[in-house]
Motif scaffolding. Structure first.
Motif, PDB file in Angstrom:
ATOM      1  N   ARG A 133      -6.651   0.496  -1.952  1.00 49.95           N
ATOM      2  CA  ARG A 133      -5.245   0.654  -1.563  1.00 49.95           C
ATOM      3  C   ARG A 133      -4.433  -0.469  -2.194  1.00 49.95           C
ATOM      4  O   ARG A 133      -4.739  -1.654  -1.999  1.00 49.95           O
ATOM      5  CB  ARG A 133      -5.107   0.610  -0.040  1.00 49.95           C
ATOM      6  CG  ARG A 133      -3.689   0.784   0.469  1.00 49.95           C
ATOM      7  CD  ARG A 133      -3.180   2.184   0.227  1.00 49.95           C
ATOM      8  NE  ARG A 133      -1.821   2.348   0.747  1.00 49.95           N
ATOM      9  CZ  ARG A 133      -1.054   3.390   0.481  1.00 49.95           C
ATOM     10  NH1 ARG A 133      -1.507   4.362  -0.296  1.00 49.95           N
ATOM     11  NH2 ARG A 133       0.155   3.492   0.979  1.00 49.95           N
ATOM     12  N   ARG A 135      -0.702  -2.434  -3.171  1.00 52.21           N
ATOM     13  CA  ARG A 135       0.702  -2.749  -2.875  1.00 52.21           C
ATOM     14  C   ARG A 135       1.181  -3.651  -4.009  1.00 52.21           C
ATOM     15  O   ARG A 135       0.740  -4.794  -4.129  1.00 52.21           O
ATOM     16  CB  ARG A 135       0.840  -3.432  -1.507  1.00 52.21           C
ATOM     17  CG  ARG A 135       0.425  -2.550  -0.342  1.00 52.21           C
ATOM     18  CD  ARG A 135       0.538  -3.267   1.001  1.00 52.21           C
ATOM     19  NE  ARG A 135      -0.347  -4.439   1.061  1.00 52.21           N
ATOM     20  CZ  ARG A 135      -1.644  -4.363   1.340  1.00 52.21           C
ATOM     21  NH1 ARG A 135      -2.217  -3.193   1.564  1.00 52.21           N
ATOM     22  NH2 ARG A 135      -2.372  -5.456   1.396  1.00 52.21           N
ATOM     23  N   TRP A 311       7.384   4.377  -2.633  1.00 55.92           N
ATOM     24  CA  TRP A 311       8.134   3.379  -3.396  1.00 55.92           C
ATOM     25  C   TRP A 311       9.503   3.152  -2.772  1.00 55.92           C
ATOM     26  O   TRP A 311      10.040   3.998  -2.061  1.00 55.92           O
ATOM     27  CB  TRP A 311       8.299   3.836  -4.850  1.00 55.92           C
ATOM     28  CG  TRP A 311       9.117   5.093  -5.028  1.00 55.92           C
ATOM     29  CD1 TRP A 311      10.469   5.192  -5.189  1.00 55.92           C
ATOM     30  CD2 TRP A 311       8.615   6.440  -5.058  1.00 55.92           C
ATOM     31  NE1 TRP A 311      10.852   6.500  -5.314  1.00 55.92           N
ATOM     32  CE2 TRP A 311       9.734   7.289  -5.239  1.00 55.92           C
ATOM     33  CE3 TRP A 311       7.340   7.002  -4.949  1.00 55.92           C
ATOM     34  CZ2 TRP A 311       9.590   8.676  -5.322  1.00 55.92           C
ATOM     35  CZ3 TRP A 311       7.209   8.379  -5.022  1.00 55.92           C
ATOM     36  CH2 TRP A 311       8.325   9.200  -5.212  1.00 55.92           C
ATOM     37  N   SER A 321       3.284   1.547  -3.402  1.00 62.66           N
ATOM     38  CA  SER A 321       2.033   1.588  -2.651  1.00 62.66           C
ATOM     39  C   SER A 321       1.329   2.889  -3.006  1.00 62.66           C
ATOM     40  O   SER A 321       1.966   3.934  -3.128  1.00 62.66           O
ATOM     41  CB  SER A 321       2.280   1.493  -1.146  1.00 62.66           C
ATOM     42  OG  SER A 321       3.070   2.578  -0.688  1.00 62.66           O
ATOM     43  N   SER A 323      -3.052   4.754  -3.372  1.00 62.69           N
ATOM     44  CA  SER A 323      -4.503   4.629  -3.300  1.00 62.69           C
ATOM     45  C   SER A 323      -5.129   5.260  -4.534  1.00 62.69           C
ATOM     46  O   SER A 323      -4.670   6.305  -5.015  1.00 62.69           O
ATOM     47  CB  SER A 323      -5.048   5.310  -2.041  1.00 62.69           C
ATOM     48  OG  SER A 323      -4.640   4.639  -0.877  1.00 62.69           O
TER      49      SER A 323
END
Length: 341
Positions: A133, A135, A311, A321, A323
């Motif tokens: 994940r 960021r 976003w 962000s 995954s």
């Protein structure tokens, strides 16, 4: 053939055209954050101590070496599920084989923080992740914003080309330079280092095949003779007459694959094989070295789904962000959004 970073990464075509925005990545470690999601739930007991550690300014191998010294075990007793960048804030899992022992971990040095610890009955192996994940904060954006939202929506719907990122090729392409030494017949006795060089060579070849499919706009479509794979699966199977219309392709669950060359296994046929052979025929010395070191051929999905993409903009920066599955590179996503300067 000379292998350089421009060929391996910087000159690769974009799926949706060259981005109209440019900006900066990783001005601070906090601008690039990643958290590992294990592919299993720890059992809570067993011979292996699992530690989730938040790190910044450390590479994965150095953390593993510190743990081996701190816990009084051999370095090979410390494992991890994935390698993470030094210049980032990462939450990462480490495993330590400690049968019958649950020692107190000494105070961690600056840059490391213990988030949790538990036990498990099996060794933590490389790749034992469900996802990573991310960021990410992109700063100092310049250029028109009008098409940014549309571009991000297209990425969420179609994914991006599953290129190997520049990290695979080493600092300033150093792993490719090492691979060149192998191609010239020089011996590299350090086995892990030699593995990095061979891995970089295979990544370059994969990227070149994928680049050609991007140019032909078929990187996310099934060609006749393609070998296919499902998201989260290692199984490979040949496309048939119905594959091109399979709704699972549109749903980002079924993908065409490209080659990680070595000792041949299952091969594509028809148009897919013709395309790959045309790209690889100019890399005969590289292919021969991979055969000489007896690497078995593998396949890798050509398309990378970008899950849970979100976003927003703030203070001239773009916060993202999303995954990705294990083995994928966040930079393959970012390069489709902005041009990093």
């Amino acid at each position: 053939m000379a292998a350089d970073l421009a060929t391996a990464w910087h000159g690769l075509p974009h799926a949706f055209g060259k981005p109209g925005l440019c900006g900066k990545l990783r001005q601070r470690p906090e601008d690039f954050q990643v958290s590992e999601q294990l592919s299993f739930t720890p059992s809570g007991d067993g011979e292996h101590l699992l530690l989730q550690i938040r790190k910044s300014g450390w590479n994965t191998g150095d953390v593993a070496s510190w743990l081996s010294r701190a816990l009084g075990v051999k370095r090979r007793s410390v494992t991890f599920a994935g390698r993470k960048d030094r210049h980032a804030v990462t939450e990462q899992w480490f495993g330590v084989h400690l049968p019958g022992r649950w020692p107190d971990l000494p105070e961690l040095p600056p840059g490391l923080e213990l988030l949790q610890s538990t036990r498990h009955g099996r060794k933590l192996r490389l790749g034992a992740l469900r996802a990573n994940r991310f960021r990410i904060r992109l700063t100092e954006l310049q250029g028109p914003r009008e098409v940014l939202h549309r571009r991000l929506v297209r990425i969420a719907r179609r994914g991006v080309p599953n290129y190997f990122g520049a990290q695979r090729f080493g600092i300033d392409g150093g792993n490719l330079a090492g691979a060149e030494r192998l191609f010239r017949g020089q011996r590299v006795s350090d086995r892990p280092l030699r593995g990095l060089y061979l891995s970089a060579a295979r990544a370059l070849l994969f990227n070149q095949v994928l680049a050609q499919r991007v140019r032909r706009n078929c990187w996310d479509q099934a060609l006749p003779g393609d070998l296919m794979t499902f998201s989260g699966s290692r199984s490979i199977f040949p496309a048939d007459d119905t594959t091109a219309c399979d709704p699972r392709i549109m749903a980002l669950d079924l993908h065409p694959t490209g080659p990680l060359p070595g000792i041949p296994g299952m091969q594509p046929e028809a148009a897919a094989r013709e395309l790959e052979e045309r790209v690889l025929q100019g890399h005969a010395p590289m292919l021969q070295v991979l055969l000489d070191y007896r690497l078995r051929a593998e396949r890798r999905a050509l398309r990378l789904p970008v899950a849970e993409l979100g976003w927003f903009e703030e203070d001239g920066a773009l916060a993202l962000s999303f995954s990705l599955p294990p083995g994928a590179f966040a930079t393959a996503v970012i390069r489709e959004i902005i041009d990093i300067v």
